[in-house]
Design a protein around this motif. Structure first.
Motif, PDB file in Angstrom:
ATOM      1  N   GLU A  20     -52.997  14.615  12.651  1.00 34.33           N
ATOM      2  CA  GLU A  20     -52.665  15.633  11.656  1.00 34.33           C
ATOM      3  C   GLU A  20     -51.456  16.459  12.120  1.00 34.33           C
ATOM      4  OE1 GLU A  20     -54.808  19.166   9.034  1.00 34.33           O
ATOM      5  OE2 GLU A  20     -55.884  18.246  10.708  1.00 34.33           O
ATOM      6  N   ILE A  21     -51.417  16.796  13.395  1.00 39.53           N
ATOM      7  CA  ILE A  21     -50.284  17.562  13.931  1.00 39.53           C
ATOM      8  C   ILE A  21     -48.995  16.766  13.803  1.00 39.53           C
ATOM      9  CG2 ILE A  21     -49.277  18.472  16.064  1.00 39.53           C
ATOM     10  CD1 ILE A  21     -52.128  19.268  16.902  1.00 39.53           C
ATOM     11  N   LEU A  22     -49.036  15.501  14.195  1.00 41.17           N
ATOM     12  CA  LEU A  22     -47.843  14.665  14.100  1.00 41.17           C
ATOM     13  C   LEU A  22     -47.468  14.425  12.640  1.00 41.17           C
ATOM     14  CD1 LEU A  22     -48.536  12.022  16.908  1.00 41.17           C
ATOM     15  CD2 LEU A  22     -47.170  14.106  17.046  1.00 41.17           C
ATOM     16  N   GLY A  23     -48.479  14.278  11.785  1.00 38.48           N
ATOM     17  CA  GLY A  23     -48.216  14.081  10.370  1.00 38.48           C
ATOM     18  C   GLY A  23     -47.516  15.267   9.732  1.00 38.48           C
ATOM     19  N   CYS A  72     -52.768  17.086  23.695  1.00 34.07           N
ATOM     20  CA  CYS A  72     -52.370  15.675  23.595  1.00 34.07           C
ATOM     21  C   CYS A  72     -51.137  15.530  22.713  1.00 34.07           C
ATOM     22  CB  CYS A  72     -53.536  14.862  23.020  1.00 34.07           C
ATOM     23  SG  CYS A  72     -53.199  13.087  22.930  1.00 34.07           S
ATOM     24  N   ALA A  73     -51.067  16.350  21.657  1.00 40.34           N
ATOM     25  CA  ALA A  73     -49.892  16.305  20.783  1.00 40.34           C
ATOM     26  C   ALA A  73     -48.639  16.688  21.550  1.00 40.34           C
ATOM     27  CB  ALA A  73     -50.099  17.233  19.594  1.00 40.34           C
ATOM     28  N   LEU A  74     -48.775  17.575  22.535  1.00 42.26           N
ATOM     29  CA  LEU A  74     -47.625  17.951  23.362  1.00 42.26           C
ATOM     30  C   LEU A  74     -47.071  16.727  24.090  1.00 42.26           C
ATOM     31  CD1 LEU A  74     -45.774  20.148  24.535  1.00 42.26           C
ATOM     32  CD2 LEU A  74     -47.473  20.466  26.359  1.00 42.26           C
ATOM     33  N   VAL A  77     -44.913  14.781  21.409  1.00 38.19           N
ATOM     34  CA  VAL A  77     -43.619  15.351  21.019  1.00 38.19           C
ATOM     35  C   VAL A  77     -42.665  15.390  22.215  1.00 38.19           C
ATOM     36  CG1 VAL A  77     -44.658  16.673  19.135  1.00 38.19           C
ATOM     37  CG2 VAL A  77     -44.332  17.760  21.367  1.00 38.19           C
ATOM     38  N   ALA A  78     -43.232  15.481  23.430  1.00 34.94           N
ATOM     39  CA  ALA A  78     -42.389  15.409  24.625  1.00 34.94           C
ATOM     40  C   ALA A  78     -41.760  14.027  24.719  1.00 34.94           C
ATOM     41  CB  ALA A  78     -43.214  15.707  25.868  1.00 34.94           C
ATOM     42  N   ALA A  85     -40.771  21.614  18.348  1.00 36.82           N
ATOM     43  CA  ALA A  85     -42.189  21.341  18.124  1.00 36.82           C
ATOM     44  C   ALA A  85     -42.979  21.571  19.403  1.00 36.82           C
ATOM     45  CB  ALA A  85     -42.373  19.907  17.632  1.00 36.82           C
ATOM     46  N   ALA A  86     -42.419  21.159  20.548  1.00 37.91           N
ATOM     47  CA  ALA A  86     -43.092  21.385  21.825  1.00 37.91           C
ATOM     48  C   ALA A  86     -43.242  22.880  22.096  1.00 37.91           C
ATOM     49  CB  ALA A  86     -42.310  20.719  22.952  1.00 37.91           C
ATOM     50  N   GLU A  87     -42.223  23.659  21.780  1.00 39.52           N
ATOM     51  CA  GLU A  87     -42.286  25.115  21.967  1.00 39.52           C
ATOM     52  C   GLU A  87     -43.413  25.722  21.140  1.00 39.52           C
ATOM     53  OE1 GLU A  87     -41.809  28.723  23.237  1.00 39.52           O
ATOM     54  OE2 GLU A  87     -40.325  27.272  23.931  1.00 39.52           O
TER      55      GLU A  87
END
Length: 425
Positions: A20-23, A72-74, A77-78, A85-87
């Protein structure tokens, strides 16, 4: 946490939140992409996407799987280099110490692996441990950055941010040793990584518990040139030459005894095959005896004559013999021209009768050295030694030709041989 349980936890518990975060950014999990991952040109970081990301994080912040999902989403995006997005993920509680459940890499390790220097800087400035080692291979971010030429931007950024250039793992392997060990001179041509580490203060005396030194990988590569294809051999030789020149410029001693062999010793034993590199070593001031224990350990003079007799006892081919004798004579001249006095190893004698071919020529070479040892050196020899020492480091021929001297004296300083360059390697 057991490995399988950890993997199951990712897939069935917080993976939906990661999706969902990546979406919200309009991207897919990099691990699920069908095409190879490259530096993407996603609209993932325009203001509208980032606003949606913040809304998702605010909505899900009370989820029992929130911490794992956002952390995990970090990692994802890294990997993609999405700095903004990482910030935002960090502002909303992403854990910098969170590890991928399969590789055990942190976001910082992953950013280095994917050559994302801006993400690297963000993570370090937000508190990531710049020297942290992963739990599988014990690699630091600097180790990973040193291994591939494509990661040079990350290597430079890590050094600028204060990474410990001489930090070592439990067996003593530093980033410099990682860079050297990952090089094969053909597919991985990471000379600039090695140069940057050396300029950043990497210790050329670093050694592992197994005895590997900065020259161990060079020696290993040289061993692969025997019988290799011509172009591959040429590339390996050039790589070894450039790396050796860098290491010596920063104080590495190629003649010092290691657990196995020193580089000078290896080149002397195969002086016909490694003649250009050996010539460079001797012209650059490398000792032709063991620099740690002296000639009692090994002597270049002894090795050259031993190899001459061995090779010329098995072949009477004129072209082979002529080339071998010419190279041997040059190597011996380089040794003589590097020291004010000639000291042959004690009890060192040559029996030309053991050489089936060209015994008289070998005897003549040996007698000339014996004569030099017994006689006081002429002034012109002492001057040559002094001038050549003052003209180091290599290339010697370029500096000699620039001297305001007659051509005859220049020829004497150059031992009567033509010019040499790294193009000949």
């Amino acid at each position: 946490m057991p490995f399988l349980h950890g993997f199951r936890w990712v897939i069935f518990e917080y993976q939906p939140l990661v999706d969902e975060i990546l979406g919200s950014l309009g991207i897919q999990d990099p691990e699920r992409q069908e095409t190879p991952l490259e530096s993407p040109c996603y609209p993932a970081e325009d203001d509208s996407r980032l606003l949606v990301l913040k809304e998702v994080l605010e909505r899900e912040r009370h989820s029992p799987f929130y911490q794992g999902g956002v952390s995990c989403a970090l990692l994802k995006v890294a990997e993609l280099g999405l700095v903004h997005a990482a910030e935002i993920l960090l502002q909303h509680g992403a854990d910098l110490t969170f590890e991928d459940p399969v590789t055990y890499y942190t976001a910082l390790h992953i950013a280095v692996l994917r050559n994302q220097p801006d993400v690297v800087e963000l993570l370090v400035r937000r508190g990531a441990d710049i020297n942290r080692r992963d739990r599988i291979h014990e690699s630091s971010p600097l180790d990973l950055a040193s291994e591939e030429p494509e990661r040079l931007p990350c290597l430079q950024r890590l050094l600028e941010l204060g990474a410990d250039v001489n930090a070592a793992d439990k067996i003593g392997k530093t980033a410099l040793l990682h860079a050297l060990a990952s090089s094969d001179g053909v597919q991985i041509y990471n000379i600039e990584n090695i140069r940057l580490l050396l300029e950043g203060g990497a210790d050329v005396k670093a050694a592992t518990e197994d005895g590997d030194t900065v020259f161990s990988s060079v020696i290993l590569l040289l061993g692969e040139t025997e019988g290799g294809e011509r172009e591959e051999v040429r590339m390996i030789n050039r790589f070894c030459f450039h790396v050796t020149r860098l290491l010596m410029a920063h104080g590495a001693d190629p003649s010092e005894c290691a657990s196995y062999e020193s580089l000078t010793h290896v080149c002397l034993k195969s002086f016909k095959l490694h003649f250009p590199l050996l010539r460079f070593l001797l012209e650059s001031g490398a000792s032709y005896n063991c620099s740690l224990h002296g000639p009692a350990c090994w002597s270049g003079l002894h090795i050259v004559f031993e190899r001459l007799c061995s090779h010329l006892s098995h072949s009477e081919d004129d072209s082979f013999s002529t080339d071998l004798l010419q190279k041997a004579e040059t190597v011996l001249e380089l040794m003589v021209a590097s020291s004010q006095t000639v000291h042959l190893p004690s009890n060192f004698e040559i029996n030309p009768d053991n050489c089936r071919f060209h015994g008289e020529k070998i005897k003549a070479l040996f007698n000339s050295l014996k004569q030099l040892e017994r006689s006081a050196q002429p002034l012109k020899h002492l001057c040559r030694v002094y001038i050549r020492q003052r003209l180091r480091p290599w290339p010697m021929d370029v500096k000699v030709k620039a001297l305001p001297l007659p051509d005859r004296l220049k020829g004497y300083l150059l031992l009567g041989h033509g010019s040499s360059s790294d193009e000949d390697i």
